[in-house]
Design an enzyme around this catalytic site. Structure first.
Site, PDB file in Angstrom:
ATOM      1  N   ASP A 101       0.865  -1.182   0.000  1.00 23.72           N
ATOM      2  CA  ASP A 101       0.000   0.000   0.000  1.00 23.72           C
ATOM      3  C   ASP A 101       0.909   1.242   0.000  1.00 23.72           C
ATOM      4  OD1 ASP A 101      -1.597   2.138   0.674  1.00 23.72           O
ATOM      5  OD2 ASP A 101      -2.757   1.044   2.179  1.00 23.72           O
ATOM      6  N   GLU A 149      30.291   5.621   5.714  1.00 26.43           N
ATOM      7  CA  GLU A 149      30.323   4.165   5.789  1.00 26.43           C
ATOM      8  C   GLU A 149      30.191   3.591   4.372  1.00 26.43           C
ATOM      9  OE1 GLU A 149      26.617   2.393   7.401  1.00 26.43           O
ATOM     10  OE2 GLU A 149      26.204   4.418   8.123  1.00 26.43           O
ATOM     11  N   CYS A 160      26.115   5.702  11.059  1.00 30.21           N
ATOM     12  CA  CYS A 160      25.561   7.043  10.808  1.00 30.21           C
ATOM     13  C   CYS A 160      26.036   8.095  11.797  1.00 30.21           C
ATOM     14  CB  CYS A 160      24.036   7.000  10.847  1.00 30.21           C
ATOM     15  SG  CYS A 160      23.339   5.914   9.631  1.00 30.21           S
ATOM     16  N   HIS A 191      18.624  11.888  14.068  1.00 32.18           N
ATOM     17  CA  HIS A 191      19.083  11.122  12.905  1.00 32.18           C
ATOM     18  C   HIS A 191      17.829  10.537  12.257  1.00 32.18           C
ATOM     19  CE1 HIS A 191      20.742   8.177  10.304  1.00 32.18           C
ATOM     20  NE2 HIS A 191      20.356   7.152  11.045  1.00 32.18           N
ATOM     21  N   LYS A 203       8.862   8.838  16.045  1.00 32.34           N
ATOM     22  CA  LYS A 203       8.686   7.943  17.206  1.00 32.34           C
ATOM     23  C   LYS A 203       9.521   8.428  18.390  1.00 32.34           C
ATOM     24  CE  LYS A 203       7.745   3.691  14.692  1.00 32.34           C
ATOM     25  NZ  LYS A 203       8.132   2.303  14.496  1.00 32.34           N
ATOM     26  N   ASN A 230      17.532   8.055   3.377  1.00 31.70           N
ATOM     27  CA  ASN A 230      18.615   7.996   4.365  1.00 31.70           C
ATOM     28  C   ASN A 230      19.928   8.445   3.732  1.00 31.70           C
ATOM     29  OD1 ASN A 230      20.114   7.519   6.644  1.00 31.70           O
ATOM     30  ND2 ASN A 230      19.543   5.366   6.869  1.00 31.70           N
TER      31      ASN A 230
HETATM   32  P1  HMG Z   1       8.783  -3.479   7.379  1.00 26.80           P
HETATM   33  O1  HMG Z   1       8.824  -4.659   8.290  1.00 26.80           O
HETATM   34  O2  HMG Z   1       8.578  -3.780   5.939  1.00 26.80           O
HETATM   35  O3  HMG Z   1       7.659  -2.466   7.762  1.00 26.80           O
HETATM   36  O4  HMG Z   1      10.141  -2.654   7.535  1.00 26.80           O
HETATM   37  P2  HMG Z   1       6.518  -2.544   8.887  1.00 26.80           P
HETATM   38  O5  HMG Z   1       5.601  -3.664   8.574  1.00 26.80           O
HETATM   39  O6  HMG Z   1       7.133  -2.481  10.254  1.00 26.80           O
HETATM   40  O7  HMG Z   1       5.784  -1.182   8.561  1.00 26.80           O
HETATM   41  C1  HMG Z   1       6.443   0.014   8.746  1.00 26.80           C
HETATM   42  C2  HMG Z   1       5.451   1.004   9.347  1.00 26.80           C
HETATM   43  O8  HMG Z   1       4.446   1.273   8.370  1.00 26.80           O
HETATM   44  C3  HMG Z   1       4.708   0.461  10.574  1.00 26.80           C
HETATM   45  O9  HMG Z   1       4.527   1.552  11.452  1.00 26.80           O
HETATM   46  C4  HMG Z   1       3.356   0.049   9.992  1.00 26.80           C
HETATM   47  O10 HMG Z   1       2.297   0.070  10.940  1.00 26.80           O
HETATM   48  C5  HMG Z   1       3.166   1.130   8.958  1.00 26.80           C
HETATM   49  P3  HMG Z   1       5.187   1.529  12.919  1.00 26.80           P
HETATM   50  O11 HMG Z   1       4.684   0.320  13.605  1.00 26.80           O
HETATM   51  O12 HMG Z   1       6.679   1.451  12.699  1.00 26.80           O
HETATM   52  O13 HMG Z   1       4.753   2.832  13.522  1.00 26.80           O
HETATM   53  N1  HMG Z   1       2.209   0.786   7.877  1.00 26.80           N
HETATM   54  C6  HMG Z   1       1.303   1.661   7.382  1.00 26.80           C
HETATM   55  N2  HMG Z   1       1.024   2.948   7.717  1.00 26.80           N
HETATM   56  C7  HMG Z   1       0.036   3.579   6.999  1.00 26.80           C
HETATM   57  N3  HMG Z   1      -0.665   2.966   6.027  1.00 26.80           N
HETATM   58  C8  HMG Z   1      -0.419   1.680   5.679  1.00 26.80           C
HETATM   59  C9  HMG Z   1       0.606   0.980   6.378  1.00 26.80           C
HETATM   60  N4  HMG Z   1       1.117  -0.283   6.292  1.00 26.80           N
HETATM   61  C10 HMG Z   1       2.096  -0.370   7.214  1.00 26.80           C
HETATM   62  N5  HMG Z   1      -1.134   1.085   4.711  1.00 26.80           N
HETATM   63  C11 HMG Z   1      11.790  -1.293   8.571  1.00 26.80           C
HETATM   64  C12 HMG Z   1      10.310  -1.420   8.187  1.00 26.80           C
HETATM   65  C13 HMG Z   1      12.037   0.126   9.054  1.00 26.80           C
HETATM   66  C14 HMG Z   1      12.093  -2.284   9.705  1.00 26.80           C
HETATM   67  C15 HMG Z   1      12.665  -1.596   7.324  1.00 26.80           C
HETATM   68  O14 HMG Z   1      12.412  -0.653   6.314  1.00 26.80           O
HETATM   69  C16 HMG Z   1      14.151  -1.602   7.636  1.00 26.80           C
HETATM   70  O15 HMG Z   1      14.701  -2.609   8.085  1.00 26.80           O
HETATM   71  N6  HMG Z   1      14.878  -0.458   7.376  1.00 26.80           N
HETATM   72  C17 HMG Z   1      16.309  -0.353   7.637  1.00 26.80           C
HETATM   73  C18 HMG Z   1      16.640  -0.268   9.109  1.00 26.80           C
HETATM   74  C19 HMG Z   1      16.432   1.108   9.695  1.00 26.80           C
HETATM   75  O16 HMG Z   1      16.318   2.097   9.012  1.00 26.80           O
HETATM   76  N7  HMG Z   1      16.458   1.186  11.046  1.00 26.80           N
HETATM   77  C20 HMG Z   1      16.289   2.441  11.733  1.00 26.80           C
HETATM   78  C21 HMG Z   1      16.988   2.470  13.089  1.00 26.80           C
HETATM   79  S1  HMG Z   1      18.720   2.055  12.950  1.00 26.80           S
HETATM   80  C22 HMG Z   1      19.449   3.517  12.322  1.00 26.80           C
HETATM   81  O17 HMG Z   1      18.846   4.539  12.323  1.00 26.80           O
HETATM   82  C23 HMG Z   1      20.824   3.412  11.768  1.00 26.80           C
HETATM   83  C24 HMG Z   1      20.905   3.359  10.244  1.00 26.80           C
HETATM   84  O18 HMG Z   1      20.662   4.654   9.710  1.00 26.80           O
HETATM   85  C25 HMG Z   1      22.274   2.837   9.800  1.00 26.80           C
HETATM   86  C26 HMG Z   1      23.538   3.487  10.337  1.00 26.80           C
HETATM   87  O19 HMG Z   1      23.664   3.831  11.508  1.00 26.80           O
HETATM   88  O20 HMG Z   1      24.487   3.532   9.541  1.00 26.80           O
HETATM   89  C27 HMG Z   1      19.874   2.430   9.660  1.00 26.80           C
END
Ligand code: HMG
Length: 386
Positions: free
Chosen positions: A29, A79, A111, A233, A242, A275
């Site tokens: 979606d 990185e 990051c 970040h 959040k 990002n």
């Molecule tokens: P996912 O499992 O596909 O997504 O991956 P989900 O099912 O958790 O859905 C995401 C959100 O969308 C949820 O909201 C759903 O409810 C919502 P939340 O529970 O989070 O509030 N959702 C909807 N909302 C509105 N309408 C809809 C709908 N459907 C679902 N129809 C995940 C999500 C972020 C886990 C994935 O993209 C991922 O693994 N990303 C990479 C990791 C990441 O960015 N982590 C962030 C913290 S770590 C960090 O910041 C360091 C980093 O930058 C690296 C560094 O330091 O170098 C990553």
């Protein structure tokens, strides 16, 4: 002596993919990406751009000849480094035409590293108040096609001049930091895409925020009310939302509105880029400075930096008199001038990135950037100033 951010500039590539269209192709979606993740457009980085050229292009938006004369420290945080030994900062300094009697270094802690760069530069300037330091966060966020991390990719660079009597943001001395060896996100040496325990990473980010924000308040006696805005970040903009919700949970909802309004200004550019890893917090700062109508000189901003693996830091800065006149205000036109690519074109570009080849020539004619990667010869990257 005041020390802090004197100038701040941003660069990303000329290409993007639309998140709603990407969602449809992935049978999701669109609102999952637009609202659930909080991203509208994602920067697509062509093979003719890498961490070095993005960094040089970002620095080029802010540096004058006078800055170049005074800079004697260049810290490139990334990185997405292009060599296991040679520092990106060496390439960047030469491309920018900086002096040779300088220190150049690449920094890595996911990051977080640009924040380390700023704090190290602050120490350097306190010992050498007539010098300037150039700190750049530059990255290409890659998780792989059709992975859960895919909608949280992006790329670009933020360059900052750190100096005494800064024109934009004077850093305050207090800072709280927290480090722990964890596996939330990592990229083994042989891989071009990051590995991630997505949900775990999102939770650890929030735990680190609560820890360092609490420690900062204990250390300084300041409370949320002493800040005009909090910056985060932003790996994707919902993640910062959040953290902000946690920060305001014990204050009156009408007072919390002010923080949510500033947050909207602070995520505007990040929503359109994705990002940037090291640069994300600082793109968010730039977004706030260029898009908030409420900020005034003397306001205190709180900044939360997070790098997986993991390191967190909370620190603060005071907005300087006439800071608005010292912003480049080039970001909106840079973002508006970009061309949209289809999902198929984005996938093709994603798969054509330069990896371990010995020789390859890249066609740079369609890349409008000043600094481009023209290819690789005998494993030596070839850069050009157009
Ligand atoms: P996912 O499992 O596909 O997504 O991956 P989900 O099912 O958790 O859905 C995401 C959100 O969308 C949820 O909201 C759903 O409810 C919502 P939340 O529970 O989070 O509030 N959702 C909807 N909302 C509105 N309408 C809809 C709908 N459907 C679902 N129809 C995940 C999500 C972020 C886990 C994935 O993209 C991922 O693994 N990303 C990479 C990791 C990441 O960015 N982590 C962030 C913290 S770590 C960090 O910041 C360091 C980093 O930058 C690296 C560094 O330091 O170098 C990553």
């Amino acid at each position: 002596m005041k020390i802090g951010i004197d100038k701040i500039g941003f660069y990303t590539s000329h290409l993007y993919v639309d998140m709603a269209k990407l969602a449809k192709k992935r049978n999701e979606d669109p609102n999952k990406y637009l609202i659930g993740i909080g991203q509208e457009k994602m920067a697509v980085i062509p093979p003719t751009q890498d961490a070095v050229t993005l960094a040089a292009n970002a620095a080029d938006t802010i540096l004058t000849e006078e800055d170049k004369e005074k800079i004697d420290l260049v810290l490139v945080a990334t990185e997405s480094g292009v060599d296991n030994s040679k520092s990106s900062a060496a390439y960047v300094s030469e491309l920018l035409g900086l002096k040779h009697n300088i220190r150049t270094l690449e920094l890595k802690q996911a990051c977080y590293a640009a924040t380390a760069g700023i704090q190290l530069a602050k120490g350097h300037i306190s010992l050498n108040p007539h010098k300037k330091a150039l700190v750049i966060g530059t990255d290409i966020a890659r998780y792989g096609l059709k992975t859960p991390g895919e909608p949280t990719q992006g790329g670009g660079a933020v360059a900052m001049v750190i100096s005494a009597d800064p024109a934009v943001l004077a850093l305050e001395d207090a800072s709280s930091y927290y480090a722990k060896d964890i596996m939330d996100f990592w990229r083994p040496l042989s891989q071009t895409e990051a590995m991630v325990d997505g949900k775990y990473s999102a939770n650890v980010y929030l735990e680190f925020f609560e820890q360092v924000f609490h420690d900062f308040q204990e250390q300084t006696g300041l409370t949320l009310r002493d800040f005009t805005a909090l910056l985060f970040h932003l790996p994707y903009t919902k993640q910062g939302l959040k953290a902000l919700r946690l920060a305001v949970e014990n204050i009156d909802p009408t007072q919390a509105t002010k923080y949510f309004n500033e947050f909207e200004a602070s995520r505007k550019y990040n929503k359109l880029t994705g990002n940037l890893y090291t640069g994300s917090l600082y793109l968010s700062l730039l977004s706030l400075l260029e898009n908030s109508d409420n900020l005034q000189a003397g306001d205190r901003l709180g900044l939360f930096s997070y790098g997986s693996g993991a390191q967190g830091e909370f620190f603060s800065g005071i907005l300087q008199e006439n800071y608005r006149q010292h912003l480049t205000n080039k970001t909106t036109s840079l973002l508006n001038k970009r061309q949209e690519v289809s999902v198929a074109e984005y996938e093709k570009l994603f798969n054509s990135v330069l990896t371990n080849e010995k020789n390859r020539t890249l066609d740079t004619t369609s890349d409008p950037a000043t600094y481009v990667l023209t290819g690789i010869k005998d494993f030596k990257r070839q850069y050009q100033k157009k």
